[in-house]
Design a protein around this motif. Sequence first.
Motif, PDB file in Angstrom:
ATOM      1  N   TYR A 159       5.940  -5.068   1.123  1.00 54.26           N
ATOM      2  CA  TYR A 159       5.234  -3.762   1.013  1.00 54.26           C
ATOM      3  C   TYR A 159       5.028  -3.077  -0.350  1.00 54.26           C
ATOM      4  O   TYR A 159       6.097  -3.147  -0.867  1.00 54.26           O
ATOM      5  N   PRO A 160       3.898  -2.977  -0.885  1.00 56.03           N
ATOM      6  CA  PRO A 160       3.629  -3.018  -1.995  1.00 56.03           C
ATOM      7  C   PRO A 160       4.108  -1.485  -2.589  1.00 56.03           C
ATOM      8  O   PRO A 160       4.320  -1.421  -3.623  1.00 56.03           O
ATOM      9  N   GLU A 161       4.105  -0.212  -1.695  1.00 59.35           N
ATOM     10  CA  GLU A 161       4.617   0.840  -2.194  1.00 59.35           C
ATOM     11  C   GLU A 161       5.789   1.169  -1.890  1.00 59.35           C
ATOM     12  O   GLU A 161       6.412   2.288  -1.464  1.00 59.35           O
ATOM     13  N   ALA A 162       6.910   0.178  -2.028  1.00 57.55           N
ATOM     14  CA  ALA A 162       8.161   0.247  -1.609  1.00 57.55           C
ATOM     15  C   ALA A 162       9.053   1.302  -2.214  1.00 57.55           C
ATOM     16  O   ALA A 162       9.418   2.193  -1.529  1.00 57.55           O
ATOM     17  N   GLU A 163       8.939   1.536  -3.359  1.00 56.37           N
ATOM     18  CA  GLU A 163       9.707   2.570  -4.238  1.00 56.37           C
ATOM     19  C   GLU A 163       9.252   3.983  -3.760  1.00 56.37           C
ATOM     20  O   GLU A 163      10.255   4.861  -3.336  1.00 56.37           O
ATOM     21  N   ALA A 164       8.027   4.208  -3.686  1.00 56.86           N
ATOM     22  CA  ALA A 164       7.517   5.575  -3.221  1.00 56.86           C
ATOM     23  C   ALA A 164       8.029   5.829  -1.853  1.00 56.86           C
ATOM     24  O   ALA A 164       8.411   6.897  -1.678  1.00 56.86           O
TER      25      ALA A 164
END
Length: 506
Positions: free
Chosen positions: A346-351
């Motif tokens: 999932y590319p937006e993991a940190e957010a």
Amino acid sequence: MTVRTVNTEAGRLSGDHTDGVARFLGIPYAAAPAGERRFAPPAPAERWAGTRDATGYGATAPQPQLHPTQACLAPLVGPGWVTGDGNYLNLNVWTPDPGTSGLPVMVYLHGGGFMIGSGAAPAFDGTAFARDGVVLVTVNYRLGAEGFLALPGEITNIGLRDQIAALHWVRDNIAGFGGNPDNVTVFGESAGGTSVAFLLHSPPATGLFRRAIVQSGHDEMARPLALTEELTKAVAARLGTSPTADAFRACSAPDLLRAQGALLRTAPRPDLRDDNGFDPGHGRALFLPTTGDDVLPDPVGVPSTHARGGELLIGTTLEEANLGFGADGFAAFDADDAVAELAATYPEAEALLERHRLHDPAVTPAQALTAAYTDLMFRSPSRRTAHRHPGPAYVYEFAWRSPLHGAAHGLDVPFVFDTTQTCRGLVGDDAPDALTRAMHRTWLDFAAHGDPGWPTYDIAGQAMRFDADPRLGEDTAPDDIGAGFSRWPRPVGEQETRHERSVRCR
């Protein structure tokens, strides 16, 4: 116990009848998927002479064993791989009395990540539904590499084609068991719920059912044809063969299971992320339905031109990822571990993890990660599925927390079937009877009339919260997580809020 007999198009069946419920088990709905019929569309069931004994469950699909750490899920999975007579394309029927007519029909598709499970699992015993006036059917279908490869230039979505064949059997035979073929509800949980969501806009399934119930599933967990073909090549490489139907037929089912298991456990694993770096299976569901063929012609995440508008009941549990999905291995994670785990698919993991309070001292990284997976894999896409549905859609959330696993994935199933007594390792010893009555009655009413007893999920965004005290309220599930990658309904960063929908629809 007494004997009941029924005529079907393939021959006569003998079942048992106890305490007002008749059972007919292990009924072939298609020919055995062996020889040239392996890795091929389901063929009509072969006729038999005389009366076939239908008092015991039949064979089940080839599948790996349930991992010992997930033993509590055994009542939802069933007996594992049972070779039996070799024809595992079978189904089971419970009915109050095959001599009646016009009863609502419910057809259940089991879950198991498209890799394990069967219609013979104890949690899916149809006695309570039959006791209460429904003809209940459970179905086996091809799993894993046997059911969800994409053989270049050949067959795709074999498992879904099996399900559609079972629905054809129901349409053509269920009247003999007392059911109304014009009042069929198809329902399922997890992979079964996802299957149901896709069947709602599958052209070959048109006219085979009237309404649908999707439990912990949605219509976004599929891959485009090109990526499934890459998976097929990876399986073939593990087997040392070519990615063709003939080559796979030459491999035994145990060899195929070993190859798919190796893909899950060891490197190198096929990269099944799309151009955005997103994998709808999140590294856990290796085999998924495929878009871009005659069964699922439309891409995921957009309103389907083939969608049908019957009534839909859809929902999730509050803490889906508490059980399975790798949650047992998250306990020692720190924040960096949690980000790395989610970022793999999932590319937006940190957010997303920040949104789930990753750095809040009151929340552990494991808790933030499981909450993120719950919303990303289940709650958000299920709500988008409800929004896209062209007919009446009703939403629920199962929020009762088992002392063992919380409101985890699969926990709602034994309450629906009134089988909590056989699922104590999952629900515990004190499952509230009032919750069982509420959920079981809701599913019965929906199958009979298409109305679960609360408003549709449109402007108000209300959902039924199934807890010890079931009640209707504002849905708390977000509908935007992962939306940019499912292509619904706007590009990422431009999701429509519930308030905007309300204004637009006035």
